[in-house]
Design a protein around this motif. Structure first.
Motif, PDB file in Angstrom:
ATOM      1  N   PRO A   1       3.241  -0.089 -10.649  1.00  0.00           N
ATOM      2  CA  PRO A   1       2.645   0.967 -10.365  1.00  0.00           C
ATOM      3  C   PRO A   1       2.688   1.405 -11.470  1.00  0.00           C
ATOM      4  O   PRO A   1       1.736   2.508 -12.152  1.00  0.00           O
ATOM      5  CB  PRO A   1       2.352   1.399  -9.095  1.00  0.00           C
ATOM      6  CG  PRO A   1       3.742   1.081  -8.628  1.00  0.00           C
ATOM      7  CD  PRO A   1       3.982  -0.691  -9.824  1.00  0.00           C
ATOM      8  N   LEU A   2       3.993   1.438 -12.322  1.00  0.00           N
ATOM      9  CA  LEU A   2       4.667   2.921 -13.180  1.00  0.00           C
ATOM     10  C   LEU A   2       3.772   1.868 -14.197  1.00  0.00           C
ATOM     11  O   LEU A   2       3.279   2.816 -14.980  1.00  0.00           O
ATOM     12  CB  LEU A   2       6.165   2.237 -13.016  1.00  0.00           C
ATOM     13  CG  LEU A   2       6.652   2.440 -11.973  1.00  0.00           C
ATOM     14  CD1 LEU A   2       8.043   2.071 -11.873  1.00  0.00           C
ATOM     15  CD2 LEU A   2       5.984   4.010 -11.150  1.00  0.00           C
ATOM     16  N   GLY A   3       3.129   1.304 -14.667  1.00  0.00           N
ATOM     17  CA  GLY A   3       2.415   0.586 -15.804  1.00  0.00           C
ATOM     18  C   GLY A   3       0.977   0.595 -15.517  1.00  0.00           C
ATOM     19  O   GLY A   3       0.569   1.255 -16.654  1.00  0.00           O
TER      20      GLY A   3
ATOM     21  N   CYS B   1      10.001  -9.068  -6.809  1.00  0.00           N
ATOM     22  CA  CYS B   1      10.354  -7.567  -6.549  1.00  0.00           C
ATOM     23  C   CYS B   1      10.267  -6.395  -7.708  1.00  0.00           C
ATOM     24  O   CYS B   1      10.040  -5.474  -7.916  1.00  0.00           O
ATOM     25  CB  CYS B   1      11.561  -7.623  -5.618  1.00  0.00           C
ATOM     26  SG  CYS B   1      11.669  -8.664  -3.966  1.00  0.00           S
ATOM     27  N   ILE B   2      11.091  -6.579  -9.439  1.00  0.00           N
ATOM     28  CA  ILE B   2      10.799  -6.249 -10.255  1.00  0.00           C
ATOM     29  C   ILE B   2       9.865  -6.431 -10.562  1.00  0.00           C
ATOM     30  O   ILE B   2       9.246  -5.495 -11.071  1.00  0.00           O
ATOM     31  CB  ILE B   2      12.470  -7.143 -11.258  1.00  0.00           C
ATOM     32  CG1 ILE B   2      13.604  -6.948 -10.697  1.00  0.00           C
ATOM     33  CG2 ILE B   2      11.625  -6.167 -12.186  1.00  0.00           C
ATOM     34  CD1 ILE B   2      14.385  -7.523 -11.974  1.00  0.00           C
ATOM     35  N   PHE B   3       8.566  -7.169 -11.055  1.00  0.00           N
ATOM     36  CA  PHE B   3       7.272  -6.583 -11.145  1.00  0.00           C
ATOM     37  C   PHE B   3       6.632  -5.638 -10.241  1.00  0.00           C
ATOM     38  O   PHE B   3       5.922  -4.564 -11.293  1.00  0.00           O
ATOM     39  CB  PHE B   3       7.193  -8.685 -11.145  1.00  0.00           C
ATOM     40  CG  PHE B   3       5.385  -7.998 -11.897  1.00  0.00           C
ATOM     41  CD1 PHE B   3       4.649  -7.572 -12.980  1.00  0.00           C
ATOM     42  CD2 PHE B   3       4.573  -8.643 -10.367  1.00  0.00           C
ATOM     43  CE1 PHE B   3       4.097  -7.090 -13.393  1.00  0.00           C
ATOM     44  CE2 PHE B   3       3.239  -8.522 -11.132  1.00  0.00           C
ATOM     45  CZ  PHE B   3       2.263  -7.889 -12.535  1.00  0.00           C
ATOM     46  N   ILE B   4       6.731  -5.677  -9.369  1.00  0.00           N
ATOM     47  CA  ILE B   4       5.776  -5.279  -7.588  1.00  0.00           C
ATOM     48  C   ILE B   4       6.270  -3.824  -8.473  1.00  0.00           C
ATOM     49  O   ILE B   4       5.849  -2.766  -8.577  1.00  0.00           O
ATOM     50  CB  ILE B   4       6.206  -5.939  -6.453  1.00  0.00           C
ATOM     51  CG1 ILE B   4       5.163  -7.193  -6.664  1.00  0.00           C
ATOM     52  CG2 ILE B   4       5.797  -4.781  -6.017  1.00  0.00           C
ATOM     53  CD1 ILE B   4       5.472  -7.743  -5.362  1.00  0.00           C
ATOM     54  N   PHE B   5       7.961  -3.649  -8.137  1.00  0.00           N
ATOM     55  CA  PHE B   5       8.524  -2.653  -9.052  1.00  0.00           C
ATOM     56  C   PHE B   5       7.799  -2.184  -9.538  1.00  0.00           C
ATOM     57  O   PHE B   5       7.340  -0.606  -9.932  1.00  0.00           O
ATOM     58  CB  PHE B   5      10.225  -2.427  -8.725  1.00  0.00           C
ATOM     59  CG  PHE B   5       9.945  -1.469  -9.749  1.00  0.00           C
ATOM     60  CD1 PHE B   5      10.725  -0.097  -8.971  1.00  0.00           C
ATOM     61  CD2 PHE B   5      11.270  -1.275 -10.420  1.00  0.00           C
ATOM     62  CE1 PHE B   5      11.140   1.338  -9.338  1.00  0.00           C
ATOM     63  CE2 PHE B   5      11.640  -0.516 -11.159  1.00  0.00           C
ATOM     64  CZ  PHE B   5      11.893   1.081 -10.544  1.00  0.00           C
TER      65      PHE B   5
ATOM     66  N   THR C   1       0.936  -1.432  -0.287  1.00  0.00           N
ATOM     67  CA  THR C   1       0.403  -0.544   0.130  1.00  0.00           C
ATOM     68  C   THR C   1       0.757   1.291   0.242  1.00  0.00           C
ATOM     69  O   THR C   1       0.694   1.861  -0.872  1.00  0.00           O
ATOM     70  CB  THR C   1      -0.269  -0.171   1.395  1.00  0.00           C
ATOM     71  OG1 THR C   1      -1.682  -1.212   1.245  1.00  0.00           O
ATOM     72  CG2 THR C   1      -2.184   1.504   1.130  1.00  0.00           C
ATOM     73  N   ALA C   2       1.513   1.234   0.522  1.00  0.00           N
ATOM     74  CA  ALA C   2       2.739   2.748   1.305  1.00  0.00           C
ATOM     75  C   ALA C   2       3.411   2.744  -0.604  1.00  0.00           C
ATOM     76  O   ALA C   2       3.235   3.956  -0.869  1.00  0.00           O
ATOM     77  CB  ALA C   2       3.820   2.539   2.047  1.00  0.00           C
ATOM     78  N   TYR C   3       3.898   1.212  -0.809  1.00  0.00           N
ATOM     79  CA  TYR C   3       4.879   1.674  -2.712  1.00  0.00           C
ATOM     80  C   TYR C   3       3.507   2.504  -3.357  1.00  0.00           C
ATOM     81  O   TYR C   3       3.598   3.294  -4.461  1.00  0.00           O
ATOM     82  CB  TYR C   3       5.118   0.787  -2.788  1.00  0.00           C
ATOM     83  CG  TYR C   3       5.465   0.578  -3.822  1.00  0.00           C
ATOM     84  CD1 TYR C   3       6.704   1.907  -4.296  1.00  0.00           C
ATOM     85  CD2 TYR C   3       5.829  -0.267  -5.049  1.00  0.00           C
ATOM     86  CE1 TYR C   3       7.975   1.496  -6.012  1.00  0.00           C
ATOM     87  CE2 TYR C   3       6.116  -0.096  -6.027  1.00  0.00           C
ATOM     88  CZ  TYR C   3       6.995   0.850  -6.375  1.00  0.00           C
ATOM     89  OH  TYR C   3       8.026   0.804  -7.751  1.00  0.00           O
ATOM     90  N   MET C   4       1.760   2.368  -3.655  1.00  0.00           N
ATOM     91  CA  MET C   4       1.242   1.886  -4.730  1.00  0.00           C
ATOM     92  C   MET C   4       0.738   3.712  -3.948  1.00  0.00           C
ATOM     93  O   MET C   4       0.394   4.738  -4.620  1.00  0.00           O
ATOM     94  CB  MET C   4      -0.007   1.619  -4.294  1.00  0.00           C
ATOM     95  CG  MET C   4       0.217  -0.163  -4.609  1.00  0.00           C
ATOM     96  SD  MET C   4       1.036  -0.292  -6.444  1.00  0.00           S
ATOM     97  CE  MET C   4       1.617  -1.749  -5.927  1.00  0.00           C
TER      98      MET C   4
END
Lengths: 339, 339, 339, 339, 339
Positions: free
Chosen positions: B255-257, B248-252, B24-27
């Motif tokens: 949201p950018l995508g 990790c890479i995918f989750i990074f 949530t924080a990252y999003m």
């Protein structure tokens, strides 16, 4: 085991039809919220939903695969029981031998060893049907009740009284010796082993042959242990549950992801989402259900391994090896279900 | 082993709930950067992200599959131990025989061979529970501490003192002979073998039968060695780690995508990304976690193979074969966990 | 074998970091061509590229799977060697018996049979480490040199002098008899067999027991042959190579397919393609590398099966069975690598 | 077996380069029709084509997987032949024993049993190389001719005259007895069995040992039968063919699906489809080819199992067990192909 | 078994051509409704359809895989029958021995044991060909009739009268003893076992050898039981049916999902959907059909395991072991079908 090639529409409805209701209701609610209430912000982009849909389909495929493997392994184990039982019958027939004894005495020994083995078969089946905590019949509330009903109407409930009094008297003659055991089947095999040792003592069974028969008893332990392993160890719940949860999440996201796409269509579009969204969701639900219902092949439901029918087949073969002519009937399917 | 069919929401939260926070924080951060700070350039096209998402889902499926296979093989090995142990009990019972000895003497020999085998079971279990470098409890910092806590509260910590003093005295009678061994279980089996050779010397065990019992001892070495293989050889780290890194890479990237897609929606769109992006990311995290926690089935955690319960089942069966009536209780699940 | 649960960033960089360079360079070139030089015609539609990406991900998954199976089978074979070796030790201990001989003479025979077996272990390991034409160390140019370096720094190079002079003297006592053999390990086993035949002649080994020991020698041939199969038969090159070529083609197409999508974004878009395209490409490269480095589990690299450590474990167990107390130390990981 | 890690571009071109021609031609024709002739109606939407592409990629993956399994099983079978052959050599060496006979006579018997086994190896190999109806060399027209040429230039054609006159004289000494058999290999093993029975009659082989050797002969039948199964039972044609047909359909649809997408690009777009469409199609063709050429591992082509090399390895090991010093050379790869 | 590498277009049409009709009709109806009647609201978004298409392709792949495994296992079982039969022939040849009997008497015993085994082969084949409720020939209406016709024209119907009178007289000499058995094959093996026991009594067969032959009889029970398992246990209908239903649902959705995409194209677009939609649907139908027709490998259809040909191969090998020279001909393919 279902013995019909194609399931009728009625059969499908009985198996998974009720899930159409809540799916339709949910699709309807989202349509109303979007179109009537005007909450257009509940719509989300389709693409991440599609990605989740693919990932969940993989995961469901994985679970279905594992469930299938469990069913198939269970059937293989019972197939192994068939093979070893025939070998047992054949070897008992050929190895028991003593010129000091009359034909009748020899015949009595062979019959005893064979009958006790048939007892093992039926007892093992009964032990495997005792329900575990994670089987459908032990679910809480309505779910458990429905499962109990299904077991009665489409499962073992249709195949009661499979042994008549004479059979019971024959096969369970020395039940007193294993009736109090924690694991009856285990102690029956142990009894067989002690019987063989005794026969060797009495010089009715050569030691080389005793050892061969002993190996078959070990094989029975193997088969029994493998069946118990499948019975007592479900698909690890972390796997099996997550598949359920992922399916729920996907279905929750599904109408949110497609409602805007449908809304782009002609006037009626949003309402079209109700049937089509239901279909898509239903396919996922059914995939989950197939895995869920095939996971435990000794539950007493119609998707079980047909243990009773296999036991009877062995029984007939062994009795014929003994030369008996009064044979029980093979088990026939009832309502396209064979147990 | 978890014995409940469905995990409660509470259970899921305890297992993987905390990952919702950082997701949530990252999003939230990405949303703020995009919408409030106005860094619209951080958005990237969805399509390559989707491709990565599919590839990573494959890879996670592969890892989950391998972990599942390890769990299942571990359970099969312990199932094999059950079967061979029953054969051991049965054969010891039937093969030890000497007309020169009293019933009591014979009984003592059988008891010795059986008790020593029970010792092997419990010792093997203990050896398998000694933690290795790559298990969760040996992780650094907080991660390791949490794992230790979990082991205490939902794992082996709940099943201490499983043998009372009498049992210990019985089974570990000749502990002096193997207590200093590098691998105690190995030397217990060796002791059994020497005992058999001795019994053959004393003409209490015919050589043919000695050889059969010897084969079962070899089977125990097989089972032990297989269990040790799973214990001592993790999923090769190049495989297991990369799955973590890819997730990790995918989750990074996630949201950018999707941030631009959500921004296209109504005013609230970008903020909607926070819950939905979290859900998508969480599904991937959970898939990774399932594989990660099932990889080592002898860790002492709640997802372990229920070794203790299996040992006890064998113990009861073997004692009943000896005709003992004072039997220990089967192991019962605690908090829906069976060890 | 890597013994750390998580690889550090440094570890990842050492393993696959250098691929970031050329990926970045290639992405940069395409960006420049598209944006600066203005060759907008080099852009192609994303969708076929995405299809290829999915197909290639399948194919890589397939290769990774096969490589994993090879590693795992290799480990299983060495696990089998452990089990059979313990059985060998146990049976040698129990079966060698002659009332005509002194305890010391008996002990000497047991020691000879055990020591020669330990020789077989270490010799087999050495034979398996002789490099084949398709292993990394035999690649041409820089690639081979790097691999040799890796083998020295993170592989077998760290575990030299694993046997001290006394061990060598003990185990390799009759080396003269097998030193010129085309396959030394094969002839050592043959020597054991002839020794058993001799012991039978001398009435120190009953024929029934000789046959049991002979079966274990056959098991050793099985294990050896299986290990040699993995060593001498790589993943068929038509499979393994095509996965490499497909990955190259995909990475070649990747920026052409996404450059236009990125260019649609804000001003900076095309330059953003450089990091993100690199990430996507890198994931594919790493997937290919994992399969490539796990394919040959007896290469002498850090991803190998820990043969040395297994040999030592067996050595210790066997020496303890002989009652020896002066035991060598178990092999410890160096730099988180266990060989 | 190809022994080079990486195939050169030349190798790839020889293997699958010619498919580029017709792919390019087909892409060119569609481009011309679309752009020059102006048949814009031949364009179809990409999305269903993409779905077909994914489904076909699954299917090809499935076929490749099965082909790989066949190769690998074939190699395992020949690995099993290695192991059982060594056991045969070892046991013949240790079990033939008669104090009435001279060393020379004993040696002659051992040599006879070993030589006849080597004959079995080479004969089995030859039998497996006889082509079946579905192998490439039996295809009609040009396809078959090319395959025959390939077999000569990159397959068994490079490994003729593998036995010199002396070897033939030694191994095929009693060829008269099996030369007219429907299945020579089968009758050679039968001859070995009769020889053992004779040796038992002459008291040169104890019955217990005869039975052990007999078991190895049964193992040879197992290995032979398994190899024959792979030889005589192709991948069921309904599976193997459909993969070919699906690939054709996909490639037929491919340019129709992407031509419009390319046309949307700059002026040159449609022509760009020619190289890129060719690449995409070629990847599918190559996937199909890999499965197709790995399906039959005893075809005599370069992708075969290296049977000759394995036979020779066994030959050398067995001769060394007999103590012979005049040994044949191992088979070396020719043009990076080992047969 | 189909023995041609490539199926002709005619073959494909015969196998699955008729499905083109209804697919075309359905595509045509939707086109008319959309374009002519003007029901544009029947169009739905493509994307969820595509997701279903992917999920269904997975599911079909899973089913095809399981069907393939059944075919392959069935072939392995019959391969095992080949191997064990050769061992039987070989051992009967070497183990029957009595200096009291004339060569002719010995020969008669060997012939009896071999002939009876050949009877078992042909009887087992016949038993496996008795159709079960879920096989195609037992379908209702036209479907069943077509299947019966296919069986006659492309299946077992082409291979009648495979045994001449002399063969029948030889092999079925003691048919009276097993003709009334519930399972004839089972009782034939039992008869063999009693024959061996009798031979041991008469001192024509040493007990050690009797036990070895007895083990092979147990192997025959294993093979028979495994084949019966595949015959009597179809792919669980919940799996097999759902694949059919999912395919139907997908094909139902397919034109609704693509009609709008095609309509976006030039004038002719909607009509183009008819051929292309048919192709896409047909691929899914064929995938379903392949699994469906490979599921039951003992149906008597052209896709069966070639049991007859295998029986004949064994027959020839066994007769040659007996030294007979009047041998039957191998079974040859008819119309590219080998049964």
């Amino acid at each position: 085991m279902i013995v019909k090639k194609t399931i009728t529409l009625k059969g499908i409805f009985e198996f998974a039809g009720h899930h159409v209701y809540w799916l339709t209701a949910y699709m309807f609610i989202i349509s109303v919220l979007y179109k009537v209430v005007g909450w257009q912000w509940i719509s989300i982009p389709w693409l991440p939903v599609s990605l989740i849909g693919t990932a969940v389909a993989f995961y469901l495929g994985f679970k279905n695969n594992q469930s299938y493997d469990r069913v198939w392994e269970a059937r293989k184990i019972w197939g192994g029981i068939v093979n070893s039982s025939r070998s047992w019958g054949m070897m008992v027939n050929s190895f028991i031998l003593n010129n000091q004894l009359t034909d009748e005495e020899i015949r009595k020994i062979k019959t005893r060893l064979t009958y006790r083995h048939i007892a093992w078969l039926y007892i093992l089946r009964e032990q495997l049907l005792v329900s575990t905590q994670w089987e459908h019949v032990n679910l809480k509330h309505l779910f458990g009740k429905i499962a109990v009903q299904r077991r009665e109407r489409f499962g073992i409930g249709q195949f009661k009284n499979y042994l008549n009094e004479k059979q019971k008297a024959n096969y369970y003659a020395d039940a007193a010796e294993w009736d109090n055991a924690a694991n009856k089947a285990t102690q029956i095999i142990n009894l067989q082993s002690q019987d063989l040792a005794q026969l060797h003592e009495e010089e009715t069974l050569h030691m080389r042959r005793q050892i061969e028969l002993q190996k078959i008893l070990s094989d029975f332990y193997d088969h029994q242990g493998k069946a118990e392993r499948i019975k007592k160890f479900p698909i690890p719940r972390q796997y099996a549950n997550m598949s359920f949860i992922f399916t729920c999440i996907f279905i929750f996201l599904l109408p949110l992801g497609i409602v805007a796409e449908f809304a782009k269509l002609e006037e009626a579009g949003v309402w079209l989402m109700i049937p089509f969204g239901t279909i898509v969701g239903w396919i996922y639900v059914v995939m989950e259900l197939i895995g869920d219902y095939s996971e435990n092949p000794f539950e007493g439901l119609g998707t079980d391994i047909p243990m009773l029918s296999i036991c009877r087949t062995i029984e007939i073969d062994l009795l014929q090896m003994l030369g008996e002519t009064e044979l029980p009937q093979p088990i026939q399917p009832v309502n396209d279900i064979l147990m």
